[in-house]
Design an enzyme around this catalytic site. Structure first.
Site, PDB file in Angstrom:
ATOM      1  N   HIS A 128     -14.080 -12.411  44.383  1.00 13.00           N
ATOM      2  CA  HIS A 128     -13.251 -11.527  45.209  1.00 13.00           C
ATOM      3  C   HIS A 128     -13.183 -10.102  44.658  1.00 13.00           C
ATOM      4  O   HIS A 128     -12.817  -9.175  45.381  1.00 13.00           O
ATOM      5  CB  HIS A 128     -11.842 -12.114  45.398  1.00 13.00           C
ATOM      6  CG  HIS A 128     -10.946 -12.060  44.198  1.00 13.00           C
ATOM      7  ND1 HIS A 128     -10.695 -13.156  43.396  1.00 13.00           N
ATOM      8  CD2 HIS A 128     -10.224 -11.051  43.671  1.00 13.00           C
ATOM      9  CE1 HIS A 128      -9.852 -12.814  42.438  1.00 13.00           C
ATOM     10  NE2 HIS A 128      -9.547 -11.536  42.574  1.00 13.00           N
ATOM     11  N   ASP A 162     -15.051 -18.887  43.677  1.00 14.08           N
ATOM     12  CA  ASP A 162     -14.562 -17.545  43.361  1.00 14.08           C
ATOM     13  C   ASP A 162     -15.190 -17.003  42.081  1.00 14.08           C
ATOM     14  O   ASP A 162     -14.509 -16.446  41.222  1.00 14.08           O
ATOM     15  CB  ASP A 162     -13.030 -17.522  43.245  1.00 14.08           C
ATOM     16  CG  ASP A 162     -12.487 -16.091  43.294  1.00 14.08           C
ATOM     17  OD1 ASP A 162     -13.212 -15.193  43.752  1.00 14.08           O
ATOM     18  OD2 ASP A 162     -11.335 -15.882  42.851  1.00 14.08           O
ATOM     19  N   SER A 242      -8.285 -10.169  37.287  1.00 11.17           N
ATOM     20  CA  SER A 242      -9.208 -11.099  37.931  1.00 11.17           C
ATOM     21  C   SER A 242     -10.612 -10.987  37.353  1.00 11.17           C
ATOM     22  O   SER A 242     -11.188  -9.900  37.278  1.00 11.17           O
ATOM     23  CB  SER A 242      -9.275 -10.828  39.430  1.00 11.17           C
ATOM     24  OG  SER A 242      -8.061 -11.162  40.057  1.00 11.17           O
TER      25      SER A 242
END
Length: 387
Positions: A128, A162, A242
């Site tokens: 992402h 992801d 992230s």
């Protein structure tokens, strides 16, 4: 396996006594000495060539980056009893990078984190973080601990897990992170999160493992939904973390920070509330190796659909079983209630999806199913899809 540490050390022995001639001609000894010298030089040259070949292969393996190896490709781990977060930070900061990508088609509009996977210039991050850049052919840049910027390109990505792998030819000199295991983590173990939260590069936070095998769903639409069998931690994780590493106190990566729980703020971007989630490193190894080998990642499926909105804890209710799927071939039926997989309890549809995705295509799983009040066991061989 990691690089060889060089040739073994030499050991000094006492000098032997000078040999006696024992009646041999005097000219023979200089000849023997000269021959021994030649043999020694040739042997040393050949040995050096062999050693160079071995170390070259080890630091530059073909077809693998060490992601699927049993031993880490980076430095040896810190001592088992280490409790120093500063020691962990010193070990991992050189291996952690900031990832700058696009967002809403705006170049440089998103920042995340990543870590160095190998000595070939490969970087692991979250899908992402780079998805917008990948979809819109926007540039991706990584920034090392010293502030150096390197252009990077996408090798491949997996929306399902992801995860994404980047490559930068200028990052080959960065230190690879040591990869550990997450399956041995226990609730309460100390962990460290490293990354660039809110754009603040080289940030280190510490906490504990709050839970393991936590089924988590991330993503805002069906197209970007990922199901994670996550390591939960209270180490402070914020937007920008992230893709960065979650590390044990031996300095080994045990997960990739991917998601945080929010309090329901309208933006979905509320800061750390002490509940963060990381993708287990075992899954990272498998997915990264698939991407580097084939340019794409695959995930296992049974071919049936399950209800994901019911959380009564009774199990996973089967919605549909299309013909020609592994589920249909195994005899699974609509309205079956799956209560266990390989003996482990399944509480709902998300838990079943996550449990299936911890396996590999081609493996066979045993589903405990309740049908019309009767319990039975159904074995399903997993198929695969790209994603």
């Amino acid at each position: 396996p990691g690089p060889l540490n060089g040739p073994p050390p030499t050991m000094r022995f006492p000098a032997p006594p000078a040999p006696r001639n024992a009646g041999l001609p005097g000219w023979l000894w200089p000849a023997v000495a000269a021959l021994a010298l030649v043999i020694g030089l040739v042997g040393g040259a050949l040995g050096g060539m062999a050693y160079d070949a071995v170390t070259d292969d080890d630091t530059n393996p073909s077809g693998s980056t060490g992601a699927d190896a049993d031993e880490p490709v980076g430095d040896a781990p810190l001592p088992a009893g280490n409790t120093s977060v500063s020691a962990v930070a010193a070990r991992l900061l050189p291996s952690t990078v900031q990832v700058i990508a696009s967002f809403d088609d705006q170049e440089g509009g998103a920042t995340g984190s990543g870590f160095v996977l190998d000595r070939k210039g490969h970087i692991v991050t979250n899908n992402h973080v780079v998805a917008d850049s990948a979809d819109n052919d926007q540039p991706i840049v990584i920034v090392d601990q010293d502030g150096n910027h390197y252009d990077a390109e996408l090798v491949g990505r997996s929306p399902v897990y992801d995860l994404a792998v980047l490559y930068s030819k200028d990052a080959v000199g960065l230190r690879p992170a040591s990869l550990g295991v997450s399956r041995t983590l226990r609730v309460g173990d100390g962990v460290v999160a490293i990354g660039s939260p809110l754009g603040l590069t080289s940030t280190v936070t510490a906490g504990i493992v709050s839970a393991v095998d936590r089924p988590v769903t991330t993503g805002e639409s069906a197209d970007d939904t990922s199901y994670i069998n996550a390591v939960q931690t209270d180490a402070a994780i914020n937007p920008g973390n992230s893709g960065g590493p979650l590390v044990n106190l031996r300095g080994q990566v045990v997960g990739v920070n991917s998601a945080i729980a929010t309090t329901g703020a309208a933006t979905g971007q509320s800061g750390n509330i002490g509940v963060g989630f990381a993708i287990p490193i075992e899954q990272v190894r498998v997915t990264a190796d698939q991407i580097l080998s084939d340019g794409e990642a695959r995930y296992p499926v049974i071919g049936a659909t399950v209800q994901t909105g019911v959380t009564d804890g009774e199990g996973a209710r089967i919605d549909q079983v299309p013909d020609g799927t592994p589920a249909a071939a195994a005899g699974l039926q609509t309205d079956d209630l799956v209560t266990r997989i390989d003996g482990e309890r399944v509480t709902d549809g998300i838990a079943l999806i996550v449990a299936i995705r911890t396996h590999q295509p081609g493996e066979t799983v045993r589903l405990t199913v309740v049908r019309d009040g009767d319990e039975r066991t159904i074995e399903v061989t997993l198929d695969s899809k790209v994603g």
